[in-house]
Write a protein that holds these residues in place. Structure first.
Motif, PDB file in Angstrom:
ATOM      1  N   HIS A  68       0.856  -1.185   0.000  1.00 12.81           N
ATOM      2  CA  HIS A  68       0.000   0.000   0.000  1.00 12.81           C
ATOM      3  C   HIS A  68       0.891   1.234   0.000  1.00 12.81           C
ATOM      4  CE1 HIS A  68      -3.423  -2.555   1.146  1.00 12.81           C
ATOM      5  NE2 HIS A  68      -2.519  -3.193   1.887  1.00 12.81           N
ATOM      6  N   VAL A  69       0.658   2.128  -0.961  1.00 14.60           N
ATOM      7  CA  VAL A  69       1.392   3.385  -1.028  1.00 14.60           C
ATOM      8  C   VAL A  69       0.405   4.488  -0.655  1.00 14.60           C
ATOM      9  CG1 VAL A  69       2.724   4.944  -2.485  1.00 14.60           C
ATOM     10  CG2 VAL A  69       2.906   2.472  -2.815  1.00 14.60           C
ATOM     11  N   LEU A  70       0.689   5.168   0.454  1.00 10.58           N
ATOM     12  CA  LEU A  70      -0.215   6.190   0.977  1.00 10.58           C
ATOM     13  C   LEU A  70       0.494   7.536   1.020  1.00 10.58           C
ATOM     14  CD1 LEU A  70      -1.402   4.121   4.070  1.00 10.58           C
ATOM     15  CD2 LEU A  70      -2.635   4.370   1.921  1.00 10.58           C
ATOM     16  N   VAL A  71      -0.235   8.589   0.725  1.00 17.95           N
ATOM     17  CA  VAL A  71       0.304   9.932   0.945  1.00 17.95           C
ATOM     18  C   VAL A  71      -0.068  10.330   2.366  1.00 17.95           C
ATOM     19  CG1 VAL A  71       0.324  10.617  -1.478  1.00 17.95           C
ATOM     20  CG2 VAL A  71      -1.729  10.992  -0.112  1.00 17.95           C
ATOM     21  N   TRP A  72       0.723  11.206   2.964  1.00 14.62           N
ATOM     22  CA  TRP A  72       0.541  11.558   4.371  1.00 14.62           C
ATOM     23  C   TRP A  72      -0.888  11.991   4.719  1.00 14.62           C
ATOM     24  CZ3 TRP A  72       3.599   9.663   7.757  1.00 14.62           C
ATOM     25  CH2 TRP A  72       4.935   9.429   7.453  1.00 14.62           C
ATOM     26  N   PRO A  73      -1.548  12.835   3.928  1.00 10.24           N
ATOM     27  CA  PRO A  73      -2.898  13.264   4.312  1.00 10.24           C
ATOM     28  C   PRO A  73      -3.933  12.128   4.370  1.00 10.24           C
ATOM     29  CG  PRO A  73      -1.981  14.790   2.721  1.00 10.24           C
ATOM     30  CD  PRO A  73      -1.041  13.619   2.793  1.00 10.24           C
ATOM     31  N   GLU A  74      -3.647  10.993   3.761  1.00  7.50           N
ATOM     32  CA  GLU A  74      -4.571   9.860   3.822  1.00  7.50           C
ATOM     33  C   GLU A  74      -4.589   9.210   5.205  1.00  7.50           C
ATOM     34  OE1 GLU A  74      -4.962   7.134   0.165  1.00  7.50           O
ATOM     35  OE2 GLU A  74      -2.901   7.903   0.073  1.00  7.50           O
ATOM     36  N   ILE A  75      -3.516   9.404   5.977  1.00  7.27           N
ATOM     37  CA  ILE A  75      -3.387   8.740   7.275  1.00  7.27           C
ATOM     38  C   ILE A  75      -3.876   9.676   8.366  1.00  7.27           C
ATOM     39  CG2 ILE A  75      -1.805   7.625   8.879  1.00  7.27           C
ATOM     40  CD1 ILE A  75       0.055   7.142   6.462  1.00  7.27           C
ATOM     41  N   VAL A  76      -4.863   9.218   9.123  1.00 10.64           N
ATOM     42  CA  VAL A  76      -5.428  10.015  10.211  1.00 10.64           C
ATOM     43  C   VAL A  76      -4.690   9.751  11.517  1.00 10.64           C
ATOM     44  CG1 VAL A  76      -7.516  10.428  11.561  1.00 10.64           C
ATOM     45  CG2 VAL A  76      -7.691  10.036   9.099  1.00 10.64           C
ATOM     46  N   ASP A  77      -4.411   8.481  11.805  1.00  9.44           N
ATOM     47  CA  ASP A  77      -3.789   8.120  13.084  1.00  9.44           C
ATOM     48  C   ASP A  77      -3.069   6.785  12.938  1.00  9.44           C
ATOM     49  OD1 ASP A  77      -3.110   8.308  15.772  1.00  9.44           O
ATOM     50  OD2 ASP A  77      -5.014   7.472  16.480  1.00  9.44           O
ATOM     51  N   VAL A  78      -2.114   6.555  13.817  1.00  6.13           N
ATOM     52  CA  VAL A  78      -1.423   5.274  13.934  1.00  6.13           C
ATOM     53  C   VAL A  78      -1.591   4.830  15.368  1.00  6.13           C
ATOM     54  CG1 VAL A  78       0.768   4.063  13.743  1.00  6.13           C
ATOM     55  CG2 VAL A  78       0.298   5.991  12.239  1.00  6.13           C
ATOM     56  N   ARG A  79      -2.079   3.604  15.564  1.00  2.00           N
ATOM     57  CA  ARG A  79      -2.287   3.137  16.935  1.00  2.00           C
ATOM     58  C   ARG A  79      -1.906   1.666  17.054  1.00  2.00           C
ATOM     59  NH1 ARG A  79      -7.185   0.528  16.697  1.00  2.00           N
ATOM     60  NH2 ARG A  79      -8.371   1.010  14.840  1.00  2.00           N
ATOM     61  N   MET A  80      -1.488   1.308  18.264  1.00  2.50           N
ATOM     62  CA  MET A  80      -1.173  -0.085  18.567  1.00  2.50           C
ATOM     63  C   MET A  80      -1.635  -0.372  19.983  1.00  2.50           C
ATOM     64  SD  MET A  80       2.278  -2.378  18.033  1.00  2.50           S
ATOM     65  CE  MET A  80       3.352  -1.527  19.147  1.00  2.50           C
ATOM     66  N   PRO A  81      -2.884  -0.807  20.137  1.00  7.98           N
ATOM     67  CA  PRO A  81      -3.376  -1.132  21.473  1.00  7.98           C
ATOM     68  C   PRO A  81      -2.546  -2.246  22.121  1.00  7.98           C
ATOM     69  CG  PRO A  81      -5.179  -1.054  19.879  1.00  7.98           C
ATOM     70  CD  PRO A  81      -3.892  -0.987  19.109  1.00  7.98           C
ATOM     71  N   VAL A  82      -2.491  -2.234  23.428  1.00  5.73           N
ATOM     72  CA  VAL A  82      -1.744  -3.248  24.170  1.00  5.73           C
ATOM     73  C   VAL A  82      -2.266  -4.629  23.793  1.00  5.73           C
ATOM     74  CG1 VAL A  82      -1.223  -4.134  26.472  1.00  5.73           C
ATOM     75  CG2 VAL A  82      -1.300  -1.665  26.066  1.00  5.73           C
ATOM     76  N   GLY A  83      -1.354  -5.533  23.509  1.00  7.67           N
ATOM     77  CA  GLY A  83      -1.715  -6.901  23.172  1.00  7.67           C
ATOM     78  C   GLY A  83      -1.874  -7.158  21.684  1.00  7.67           C
ATOM     79  N   GLU A  84      -1.900  -6.118  20.876  1.00  5.20           N
ATOM     80  CA  GLU A  84      -2.007  -6.300  19.433  1.00  5.20           C
ATOM     81  C   GLU A  84      -0.637  -6.665  18.859  1.00  5.20           C
ATOM     82  OE1 GLU A  84      -4.744  -6.213  17.362  1.00  5.20           O
ATOM     83  OE2 GLU A  84      -5.834  -6.174  19.262  1.00  5.20           O
TER      84      GLU A  84
END
Length: 132
Positions: A68-84
């Motif tokens: 997947h090639v994404l431009v920065w404005p396409e990404i809203v947030d990056v998250r990694m909940p505990v245990g994932e």
């Protein structure tokens, strides 16, 4: 590197076994061993392939099968909940995408890579304030 080293070792082992097996093993048995080695190399390649590459323009997320090639404005947030096992990115279209290139079982390294990706997102992904 470990996966590719293991893949090479596994294939060489299967090839040597196919050559040194007793004479009562048929040709198709030997070919089967080689095909099992090739299949194992393919699976190990899929496991070793994931990575994340950030540039000024955006992020390339390579997972086991898809890129997947994404431009920065396409990404809203990056998250990694505990245990994932890996983080996910929330995209502007409402979907999410797994980022298998950062593995939670890498411990501190995973947290550092996640923090770096978040910092790049804050720096490059957010729109400029009006009037600036």
């Amino acid at each position: 590197m470990v996966a590719y080293g293991l893949a090479g070792l596994l294939f060489v082992t299967m090839a040597v076994l196919a050559l040194i097996l007793p004479a009562d093993w048929k040709f198709q048995d030997r070919v089967g061993l080689l095909l099992l080695g090739v299949l194992s190399v393919g699976v190990l390649h899929l496991l070793a392939r994931p990575r994340v590459t950030a540039t000024d323009e955006g992020v390339t997320i390579v997972n086991s099968i898809r890129t997947h090639v994404l431009v920065w404005p396409e990404i809203v947030d990056v998250r990694m909940p505990v245990g994932e096992p890996w983080p996910s990115v929330d995209l502007a279209d409402g979907s999410t995408l797994a980022v298998m290139g950062i593995q939670s079982n890498d411990g501190d390294r995973a947290q550092q890579n996640l923090a770096a990706l978040r910092a790049l997102l804050r720096e490059r992904g957010e729109a400029a304030e009006p009037g600036h």
